[in-house]
Write a protein that holds these residues in place. Structure first.
Motif, PDB file in Angstrom:
ATOM      1  N   GLY A 344       0.818  -1.217   0.000  1.00  0.00           N
ATOM      2  CA  GLY A 344       0.000   0.000   0.000  1.00  0.00           C
ATOM      3  C   GLY A 344       0.843   1.254   0.000  1.00  0.00           C
ATOM      4  O   GLY A 344       0.569   2.203  -0.766  1.00  0.00           O
ATOM      5  N   PHE A 345       1.900   1.299   0.799  1.00  0.00           N
ATOM      6  CA  PHE A 345       2.750   2.491   0.822  1.00  0.00           C
ATOM      7  C   PHE A 345       3.573   2.607  -0.458  1.00  0.00           C
ATOM      8  O   PHE A 345       3.858   3.719  -0.920  1.00  0.00           O
ATOM      9  N   GLY A 346       3.968   1.453  -1.029  1.00  0.00           N
ATOM     10  CA  GLY A 346       4.629   1.512  -2.332  1.00  0.00           C
ATOM     11  C   GLY A 346       3.710   2.107  -3.386  1.00  0.00           C
ATOM     12  O   GLY A 346       4.142   2.888  -4.247  1.00  0.00           O
ATOM     13  N   TRP A 347       2.444   1.749  -3.335  1.00  0.00           N
ATOM     14  CA  TRP A 347       1.449   2.317  -4.247  1.00  0.00           C
ATOM     15  C   TRP A 347       1.304   3.814  -4.002  1.00  0.00           C
ATOM     16  O   TRP A 347       1.227   4.612  -4.944  1.00  0.00           O
ATOM     17  N   PHE A 348       1.290   4.211  -2.740  1.00  0.00           N
ATOM     18  CA  PHE A 348       1.226   5.631  -2.403  1.00  0.00           C
ATOM     19  C   PHE A 348       2.386   6.414  -3.028  1.00  0.00           C
ATOM     20  O   PHE A 348       2.239   7.588  -3.392  1.00  0.00           O
ATOM     21  N   SER A 349       3.552   5.793  -3.128  1.00  0.00           N
ATOM     22  CA  SER A 349       4.736   6.509  -3.619  1.00  0.00           C
ATOM     23  C   SER A 349       4.604   6.940  -5.069  1.00  0.00           C
ATOM     24  O   SER A 349       5.406   7.733  -5.566  1.00  0.00           O
TER      25      SER A 349
END
Length: 487
Positions: A344-349
């Protein structure tokens, strides 16, 4: 109060409200950061201290607060902490300068450092081991998510329609409600007697952690290899080493930390895991909040509403984790949970300067929130299970320390990286929106990497044996009678 007269549901309500208040104060201020910066004249490099001042003192003094709760009574410290928290919140609402706001946040952290370990210790020593205790811990974890959800939404509404001062003032009645509930429904308990509180250990530990965060944060102005940075970090190392010596010396009969606790794979692994998870999560909230307001130009209300999918995912993850913990065990939940959060945080990046809520926020919020939610209940259960009442505050303080210190260090490190990356992008000729987005994306990607590290810790350190259901009885590790456990 004996076991027969104890209303565990109302005790859980008091504990849940205390945790809700401590959790909400973080997210409610997050949304109001731009308004606080404008209203009080914070510089861009100072703004993160509105968060760090609270997290640092909270995390640094939790060990002292937890041990004081064990020695002088869990309810007594909970009430005292809530009163200090209420007074500091009022002071923050009336602040007229950055210094006054930071002082108020410091004192808020002091109050929270007494409230949080006392509340969790009350829960672990009054709820019956087994399904009842697991459900109570699930409520405790879910309330943390609800506090985050209500905080971001209330922060937006209050900042938009009442002004940023209301995000501080609203904590006053909540803290006073905790005082009333605690006095009415939580057993007074028995103090451990005239035993010495390890104040020296608290000073050394807090000073060491404070210097560590300060050294990292100031790399915005001083290079990592500068004398200032190296001197600050060296001072932190000296204080933390002195703290370890004080805690392990034979003359310290009541240390803040019994390192033998951390030597247990379940307790040590749970604390390290939670430290890493919160390092990623706290920074993620910070970057997403600023991206929504400074790049997408959303209002505080819209920013608060934009966080609701993240918090809904956390609630769902916490509920599933609570249901499956007794069957699967901690490791089987924490490894996939932290990896899902990392995705999820990788997607946020991948956020874009011309992005939108639907394209850049909704999907990663649900994924990251669900993963984070799965990661909250198992460490709390693993790190507090099977301990005698006189060590409940210490174990609770360790866990809350891991949460807050991880958040403070993660925010300090990743904000430093984000600011440096943004400055480099500006010097390369990119527009302010592109530069800010690039910096926020860099920070969010690193938050995902920290969560991958958390998954590795869970896979390697935590024991793999599933937890077995324990009979419903008061939580004690030494076979104490129920009436003793409830003291």
């Amino acid at each position: 109060m004996d076991e027969k007269g104890l209303n565990r549901g109302r005790v859980l309500l008091a504990v849940a409200l205390a945790q809700f208040t401590v959790t909400m104060v973080m997210s409610i201020v997050n949304v109001a950061l731009p308004a606080i910066r404008s209203g009080l004249g914070f510089g861009p490099d100072q703004l993160s201290w509105v968060i760090n001042a609270y997290s640092l003192v909270f995390g640094g003094l939790l060990l002292l607060g937890g041990r004081a709760a064990d020695l002088y009574g869990h309810r007594r410290l909970l009430v005292l902490g809530a009163l200090v928290f209420a007074a500091a919140s009022l002071g923050g609402a009336l602040a007229q300068s950055p210094a006054e706001m930071i002082v108020a946040r410091v004192v808020q952290g002091l109050g929270a450092a007494a409230m949080a370990p006392s509340a969790l210790a009350v829960l672990t020593t009054t709820q019956r081991a087994g399904k009842e205790r697991t459900r109570a811990l699930g409520v405790y974890a879910a309330v943390s998510a609800v506090g985050g959800a209500v905080g971001v939404l209330a922060g937006g509404l209050l900042t938009e329609y009442g002004g940023w001062r209301w995000v501080m003032f609203v904590n006053v009645p909540l803290a006073l409600a905790v005082v009333w509930l605690a006095m009415q429904h939580i057993p007074a308990g028995a103090a451990a007697g005239a035993r010495r509180l390890d104040v020296l250990g608290g000073v050394l530990g807090t000073g060491g952690i404070g210097l560590l965060v300060l050294g990292i944060v100031r790399t915005n102005q001083n290079a990592w290899t500068s004398a200032t940075t190296l001197g600050t970090l060296a001072g932190a190392a000296v204080l933390l080493c002195a703290f370890a010596v004080v805690e392990t010396r034979s003359s310290t009969t009541d240390p803040l930390v019994r390192f033998s606790l951390l030597a247990r794979r379940g307790i040590g692994g749970a604390n390290i895991f939670l430290l890493l998870v919160c390092a990623g999560q706290f920074a993620g909230f910070y970057f997403v909040s600023l991206y929504l307001q400074q790049v997408l130009a959303l209002s505080p209300v819209a920013t608060g509403a934009a966080f609701l999918p993240f918090c809904a995912g956390m609630i769902a993850g916490s509920a599933i984790s609570t249901r499956l913990l007794g069957t699967l065990g901690a490791k089987a939940l924490l490894v996939p949970g932290s990896l899902v959060a990392a995705v999820g945080f990788g997607w946020f990046s991948l956020i874009s300067p011309s992005g939108s809520f639907l394209a850049d926020i909704l999907g990663p919020s649900l994924v990251a929130g669900f993963g984070i939610g799965v990661c909250f209940v198992p460490p709390t259960s693993t790190a507090t299970e099977g301990l005698p009442p006189h060590e409940a505050g210490m174990a609770s303080a360790l866990l809350n320390s891991a949460r807050q210190i991880g958040g403070a260090l993660g925010l300090a490190v990743l904000v430093t990286v984000q600011v440096q990356h943004t400055d480099s992008a500006l010097q390369a000729g990119r527009s302010p929106e592109e530069a800010m987005t690039s910096g926020f994306g860099q920070g969010l990607g690193l938050a995902g990497a920290i969560l991958v590290a958390a998954a590795l810790v869970a896979a390697v350190v935590l024991p793999s044996r599933p937890r077995t259901g324990a009979p419903d009885r008061p939580a004690d590790a030494v076979g104490a009678p129920a009436t003793e456990v409830l003291q």
